[in-house]
Enzyme design. Structure first.
Site, short mmCIF file in Angstrom:
data_model
loop_
_atom_site.label_atom_id
_atom_site.label_comp_id
_atom_site.label_asym_id
_atom_site.label_seq_id
_atom_site.Cartn_x
_atom_site.Cartn_y
_atom_site.Cartn_z
N SER A 171 0.84 -1.19 0.00
CA SER A 171 0.00 0.00 0.00
C SER A 171 0.87 1.24 0.00
CB SER A 171 -0.90 0.01 1.23
OG SER A 171 -1.72 1.15 1.23
N SER A 190 24.97 5.62 1.17
CA SER A 190 24.21 4.38 0.99
C SER A 190 24.47 3.79 -0.40
CB SER A 190 22.72 4.61 1.22
OG SER A 190 22.24 5.68 0.43
#
Length: 568
Positions: A124, A382
């Protein structure tokens, strides 16, 4: 909506009524997910119409990767088709890739209005999440004010258009749909040659490379990139070569997790006597690297030190006039290593920091290019790297082949990547870093933690020490405060929607606490930025460890606040 998948009672209704009155044959979770996304695409269309009078002639670019959830029927491909269907139903040309492609392919400049990179990470998606996948005509992910305005338009478009505008068959039948794959593939590989500095050396290289695409899109594109550079193709990890939305061979499809998720790659490297392991993430915009000869998996900060050195080394080789360096820039997000700043101080080029997130780097690249400046390297810790400025977005494919060429060159100097990393640190100063996080599932607790830090020694008084080491500067991007500036104002944009405070300590440690924008986490980043000549790495690491422990215990109080520490 696909024909015969849902039965509609009415189309003149609110969002909740609309979802309630449709009766899905498949799982409702998938339907709610796709419906939410479709409203987001309606809002995006509305905003584009406001910005561009010639939208119907310029069009949009839509791409997708291999991710999805088989049990719900929701996938990146399906979201891409819904995006395209919404645009096509309003007469907007759509350049939809015919197969999965790396993110850099989607954002490759097409002289169009915007790009949509569709991925499927969760069942969702809130409306705001769609902003993570939208890129503007400058090729960079959208930032303020576009993001806020798109959200406003989404909120104004919560009445469904007629069902035909969500008809995925439009994608197959509309004359307004084109496939940019051949054109972009050719342009990308041609542009890639600008990053190749030693093709003759590459063609005679005896090093072997292993590549894992982590069940994503990277395999074919990394193979082609190696051929462009004159290399033999890397050896693919067979269990992870082909797309698999279930990521069946890894516990976590994120190469940033390091050795624990690179097990198959490292085992194959042992069998094949390959020195370098390369791993791209599922949409191939990030890259992890390990060196078998030293048994070492590089952090994002360490790999950035190597790539930053390599890009400037080759820049100087091709631009011997020192005056040319005046227009050279390197960029990094503010939570990443300061090693590029150390390079810039000694070498004379420019270095700038941005807020976390590559969208800030991408937009800054665009701004600098308009004034005749050139960004030759940018990164976020990252494992997101951009060599050159082919696209204003992190690019695992180009980074992989650039690492291969760097390793091949260093081999001729009888150096490994790890040995060269230490050479860099000896020249520019060791930069030892630690990055991790704690999980907090209670938003009010997070608010209390950061409020306490801002009033640590009384009202509006930040901590004066950490682990017994004096704090010399505090920067609070959430409030716009920076004690190091004469006007006490941060040069980075104020970001009140998230928490981020950075402490500079007297011993050279820089520590940042920030909340994640997508997960219930408080992330922490610490780095010891040593001056050239400080070479006792174990001492630096121990001092950094003490400060990191104190940062958590004194400022976050994990036990008191029921924070969950990361388990490695």
């Amino acid at each position: 909506l696909q024909n015969n998948q849902y039965t509609n009672n009415t189309t003149d209704q609110s969002t909740d009524q609309f979802i309630h009155n449709y009766r899905p044959v498949k799982q409702l979770a998938s339907f709610q997910h796709l419906t939410c996304c479709s409203f987001s695409f309606q809002g995006l269309y509305a905003y584009l119409c406001r910005c561009f009078a010639d939208l119907s002639s310029r069009g949009v670019v839509v791409g997708f990767d291999t991710r999805g959830q088989e049990e719900s029927g929701c996938s990146s491909l399906r979201l891409a088709k819904l995006t395209a269907a919404v645009m096509l139903s309003r007469g907007v040309p759509v350049h939809l890739f015919s197969t999965f492609v790396p993110t850099p392919y989607v954002v490759r400049k097409l002289s169009r209005i915007c790009s949509c990179r569709n991925v499927c990470d969760v069942v969702s998606i809130p409306s705001a999440a769609i902003l993570s996948y939208v890129y503007w005509c400058n090729g960079a992910q959208i930032a303020s004010p576009h993001d806020k305005e798109v959200l406003r338009c989404i909120e104004e478009q919560l009445e469904p258009w007629n069902a035909s505008c969500w008809d995925e068959e439009l994608v197959d039948n509309s004359s307004l749909r084109t496939d940019p794959l051949t054109q972009i593939n050719s342009c990308y590989m041609e542009d890639l040659t600008s990053l190749c500095f030693h093709r003759d050396l590459n063609s005679s290289c005896t090093l072997k490379f292993v590549h894992s695409s982590f069940h994503g899109v990277g395999h074919d594109f990394v193979q082609r990139a190696f051929r462009v550079f004159g290399f033999a193709p890397p050896i693919p990890v067979p269990e992870q070569r082909d797309p698999d939305p279930n990521f069946s061979s890894v516990r976590c499809p994120n190469p940033e997790e390091g050795e624990s998720v690179l097990e198959l790659s490292l085992l194959l490297a042992d069998r094949e006597n390959a020195r370098i392991v390369l791993a791209t993430d599922p949409d191939a915009d990030r890259l992890a690297v390990a060196e078998r000869s030293d048994g070492y998996v590089f952090s994002g900060n360490e790999l950035a030190a190597l790539l930053g050195w390599w890009m400037f080394f080759n820049w100087k080789e091709n631009h011997p006039d020192p005056a040319d360096t005046e227009s050279v820039y390197m960029l990094a997000t503010t939570v990443s290593s300061k090693i590029l700043q150390a390079f810039a101080r000694i070498e004379g080029f420019h270095f700038e920091e941005t807020l976390p997130g590559f969208k800030w780097i991408g937009n800054r690249i665009h701004e600098l290019s308009k004034t005749g400046n050139r960004v030759i390297f940018a990164f976020e810790e990252s494992i997101g790297f951009l060599c050159g400025s082919m696209v204003p977005e992190k690019d695992g494919v180009s980074a992989a082949v650039v690492v291969a060429e760097m390793a091949a060159y260093l081999q001729t100097k009888r150096l490994s990547l790890n040995q060269q990393l230490h050479n860099i640190y000896r020249t520019y100063g060791y930069h030892v870093s630690k990055t991790s996080y704690v999980t907090c599932n209670d938003p009010p607790t997070i608010q209390r933690i950061f409020s306490r830090i801002r009033n640590f020694d009384g009202d509006d008084s930040y901590p004066k020490a950490c682990g017994g080491v004096r704090i010399v500067h505090v920067r609070d991007v959430t409030t716009g405060y920076d004690s190091s500036r004469p006007d006490l104002r941060s040069t980075l944009p104020v970001s009140r929607s998230s928490q981020m405070i950075t402490f500079t300590l007297q011993n050279g440690v820089v520590a940042t606490l920030r909340t994640s924008g997508t997960e219930p986490k408080i992330k922490y980043y610490t780095e010891f930025c040593a001056a050239p000549g400080q070479s006792d790495v174990s001492q630096l690491e121990e001092e950094l460890r003490k400060v990191t422990v104190a940062l958590l215990d004194e400022f976050l109080e994990p036990d008191k606040n029921h924070l969950i520490r990361r388990v490695v």
